[in-house]
Scaffold this motif. Structure first.
Motif, mmCIF file in Angstrom:
data_model
loop_
_atom_site.group_PDB
_atom_site.id
_atom_site.type_symbol
_atom_site.label_atom_id
_atom_site.label_comp_id
_atom_site.label_asym_id
_atom_site.label_seq_id
_atom_site.Cartn_x
_atom_site.Cartn_y
_atom_site.Cartn_z
ATOM 1 N N UNK A 24 -8.624 -14.410 1.421
ATOM 2 C CA UNK A 24 -8.330 -13.744 2.693
ATOM 3 C C UNK A 24 -6.848 -13.873 2.995
ATOM 4 N N UNK A 25 -6.109 -12.838 3.282
ATOM 5 C CA UNK A 25 -6.574 -11.464 3.201
ATOM 6 C C UNK A 25 -6.534 -10.971 1.753
ATOM 7 N N UNK A 26 -7.170 -9.875 1.454
ATOM 8 C CA UNK A 26 -7.056 -9.295 0.117
ATOM 9 C C UNK A 26 -6.879 -7.782 0.215
ATOM 10 N N UNK A 27 -6.288 -7.246 -0.834
ATOM 11 C CA UNK A 27 -6.004 -5.814 -0.858
ATOM 12 C C UNK A 27 -6.553 -5.264 -2.168
ATOM 13 N N UNK A 35 -12.266 -2.242 4.729
ATOM 14 C CA UNK A 35 -10.897 -2.195 5.280
ATOM 15 C C UNK A 35 -9.846 -2.571 4.222
ATOM 16 N N UNK A 36 -10.274 -3.332 3.239
ATOM 17 C CA UNK A 36 -9.314 -3.790 2.216
ATOM 18 C C UNK A 36 -8.965 -2.690 1.205
ATOM 19 N N UNK A 37 -9.760 -1.592 1.180
ATOM 20 C CA UNK A 37 -9.628 -0.618 0.093
ATOM 21 C C UNK A 37 -8.652 0.519 0.393
ATOM 22 N N UNK A 93 2.841 1.534 -3.050
ATOM 23 C CA UNK A 93 1.635 1.278 -2.265
ATOM 24 C C UNK A 93 1.259 -0.211 -2.301
ATOM 25 N N UNK A 94 1.361 -0.804 -3.476
ATOM 26 C CA UNK A 94 1.046 -2.230 -3.616
ATOM 27 C C UNK A 94 1.967 -3.052 -2.717
ATOM 28 N N UNK A 95 3.262 -2.725 -2.775
ATOM 29 C CA UNK A 95 4.232 -3.505 -1.985
ATOM 30 C C UNK A 95 4.033 -3.319 -0.485
ATOM 31 N N UNK A 96 3.715 -2.073 -0.119
ATOM 32 C CA UNK A 96 3.508 -1.800 1.308
ATOM 33 C C UNK A 96 2.333 -2.624 1.841
ATOM 34 N N UNK A 97 1.248 -2.675 1.052
ATOM 35 C CA UNK A 97 0.068 -3.455 1.481
ATOM 36 C C UNK A 97 0.371 -4.963 1.465
ATOM 37 N N UNK A 98 1.141 -5.392 0.495
ATOM 38 C CA UNK A 98 1.521 -6.824 0.451
ATOM 39 C C UNK A 98 2.258 -7.198 1.730
ATOM 40 N N UNK A 99 3.130 -6.257 2.153
ATOM 41 C CA UNK A 99 3.921 -6.500 3.363
ATOM 42 C C UNK A 99 3.023 -6.507 4.602
ATOM 43 N N UNK A 131 -0.097 -7.003 4.941
ATOM 44 C CA UNK A 131 -1.089 -8.083 5.020
ATOM 45 C C UNK A 131 -0.480 -9.464 4.790
ATOM 46 N N UNK A 132 0.822 -9.458 4.523
ATOM 47 C CA UNK A 132 1.517 -10.711 4.241
ATOM 48 C C UNK A 132 0.892 -11.449 3.041
ATOM 49 N N UNK A 133 0.744 -10.684 1.975
ATOM 50 C CA UNK A 133 0.133 -11.214 0.745
ATOM 51 C C UNK A 133 1.247 -11.521 -0.261
#
Ligand SMILES: NC(=O)C1=CN([C@@H]2O[C@H](COP(=O)(O)OP(=O)(O)OC[C@H]3O[C@@H](n4cnc5c(N)ncnc54)[C@H](OP(=O)(O)O)[C@@H]3O)[C@@H](O)[C@H]2O)C=CC1
Ligand SMILES: O=C1O[C@H](COP(=O)(O)O)[C@@H](O)[C@H](O)[C@H]1O
Length: 485
Positions: free
Chosen positions: A35-38, A79-81, A100-106, A108-110
């Motif tokens: 948690x969290x995961x993307x 929600x993670x998808x 897209x990967x980087x945007x989601x990392x940002x 969700x703070x992953x």
């Protein structure tokens, strides 16, 4: 567990739908997802994020072992998808994926931990790995891992070529080669059965065991996979990977420690001790067959050559049986028999260990027959362990009869292989994935058999659908005084 991004190539494919999404959902319900995961689905076709989430929801509802009727849980899971349409052969397209990967990392703070799952046709494995590297997707400040599906090569040369290409983008420790048989709970339990029980540990060797039989029979035919299966046959589809993995797991010696490295080391030693079969001698130790018409569950079924998409002149084997010898001090003198086939009488994956009976003659002199002691490890469809031993039946004039001691697991609660494997990969535990050395040694050992098949050096027996394979496979054991159990 580390938070991460799970990038699934082939997200609209059959495997993703039937196995991967349901496995992720069950892990999520069991609070075994970070948690969290993307999760980012990648495939060729165009889909919106919402349409993809609906697709995932439908596959979970259809294929999960658990009811998926908790709306709020499902919403939280979905929600993670996210989804991206990408032709994996188009190197330019990976830039969009990276963004897209980087945007989601940002969002969700992953941290930059990235798991790449290649659930696509094998011809894409190397190009995807190389594009991951070239695009910068693989240059992370965290860890990166690659999960790869079978088939891993078609023969020794293609497997080595593929590995060479993968290793330009990923280290061996970062590659998780799925063999879903290694994810089956009873296969994972083999290690504990042997090593956590002194009683089994003491007898798991050539002093007590007469022979070992490993069967994976299926009642299904080629189904909708004609184009793949007709190229692969039972030898590549099942024997090279699943059956040899079962052999390694059964025969491996006690590792120094229960660690991925030590277990793999022991498995490798088994493959290194496997007696080679020369091409000229394949017919002495290997039987191949192809199913003809017959009946399954009282229903008539067509033969392999009549299946849609199969050429009427196909010589692809749908059944293989073989006698193998492990030339080490634990197993020398003990034949291992392996058989696998489609359209057989029943679906059953099991390992049977038959014990020696030094007092058999003694009882025979007294006109009493004893059945062999058998340890049966049932892997599929039901899981269990059963021990057959002899006992006098007081209700039958004290006659000696085989009786059973059974242990079975409650099937409803048994997790799916993909759940266990994905969970291990998320954790970075590679114990139950195939190491490159095991894969390479399996192909090396198999190569003369593949060549003998290609050169038609042994008969291709036809067997009736609904039987247990060609008669010649019984003959193989009869030569040594045994029969299939
Ligand atoms: N299905 C199974 O039970 C098993 C499968 N496997 C292995 O798993 C892998 C996947 O198999 P499976 O799911 O059955 O295959 P499918 O043919 O069902 O799915 C293939 C997937 O790859 C995508 N794809 C195809 N071409 C491209 C492309 N050029 N660019 C991007 N995406 C593309 C498809 O997307 P789109 O739909 O958009 O075209 C689809 O999502 C294979 O390696 C297979 O051998 C292993 C064991 C069992
Ligand atoms: O990998 C494969 O395995 C299945 C059998 O798997 P199981 O878990 O049902 O025993 C087999 O049908 C398929 O041909 C093969 O590709």
């Amino acid at each position: 567990m580390d938070s991460m991004t799970f990038i699934l190539f082939g997200a609209t494919g059959d495997l993703a739908k039937r196995k991967i999404f349901p496995a992720l959902y069950n892990l999520f319900l069991d609070q075994k997802m970070p948690q969290p995961f993307s999760i980012i689905g990648v495939s060729k076709r165009e889909l919106s994020d919402e349409a993809f989430q609906t697709y995932v929801e439908n596959s979970v509802k259809t294929f999960s072992r658990r009811l998926a009727n908790d709306r709020s849980k499902m919403k939280e899971f979905l929600r993670a998808f996210r989804y991206i349409s990408l032709d994996v052969t188009n190197a330019q397209g990976y830039k969009k994926l990276l963004e897209m990967v980087q945007q989601r990392e940002k969002e969700l703070n992953i941290p930059e931990n990235r798991m790449f799952y290649l659930s696509v046709a094998p011809e894409f494995f190397d190009v995807i790995a190389s594009n991951i590297k070239e695009s910068g997707l693989g240059s992370t400040t965290g860890w990166k891992r690659l999960i790869i599906e079978k088939p891993f090569g078609h023969d020794i040369q293609s497997a080595q070529d593929l590995n060479e290409k993968l290793s330009q983008a990923f280290e061996e420790e970062e590659i998780y080669r799925v063999d879903h048989y290694l994810g089956k709970p009873m296969v994972q339990n083999l290690e504990a059965l042997k090593f956590a029980n002194p009683v089994f540990q003491a007898i798991w060797n050539n002093q007590f065991i007469a022979n070992v039989q490993i069967t994976a029979s299926e009642s299904v035919g080629v189904e909708q996979r004609a184009s793949y299966y007709d190229q692969a046959g039972a030898i590549r589809d099942m024997f090279q990977n699943h059956m040899l993995q079962l052999l390694m797991m059964t025969a491996m010696h006690l590792p120094k420690q229960i660690s991925a490295k030590d277990i793999r080391n022991e498995k490798r030693k088994i493959m290194e001790s496997l007696r080679p079969i020369q091409k000229e001698e394949v017919g002495l130790h290997v039987v191949r067959g192809q199913y003809g018409p017959g009946e399954i569950d009282g229903r008539p079924v067509v033969g392999y050559k009549e299946e849609p998409g199969i050429d009427a002149s196909s010589t692809t084997e749908t059944f293989v049986a073989a006698r193998l010898w492990i030339d080490d001090e634990n197993w020398s003198g003990v034949p291992f028999y392996i058989r696998t086939g489609k359209r057989m009488k029943e679906k059953s994956t099991r390992i049977v260990m038959e014990f020696k009976n030094p007092l058999k003659e003694w009882y025979l002199q007294k006109n009493e027959e004893t059945a062999p002691n058998l340890l049966v490890i049932q892997i599929n469809p039901n899981e269990g362990v059963s021990l057959q031993f002899n006992s006098k039946n007081v209700f039958n004039n004290g006659k000696m009869e085989p009786v059973h001691m059974d242990f079975a697991t409650n099937q409803k609660e048994v997790p799916e292989a993909y759940e266990l494997l994905i969970f291990d990969a998320l954790h970075g535990d590679s114990t139950f994935f195939s190491h490159w050395k095991e894969v390479e040694l399996s192909w090396k050992w198999l190569q003369p058999i593949l060549e003998a098949f290609a050169e038609n050096r042994l008969p291709l027996y036809s067997y009736r659908s609904g039987s247990m394979g060609p008669e010649a496979s019984y003959q193989l054991l009869k030569e040594d005084g045994f029969y299939w159990r």
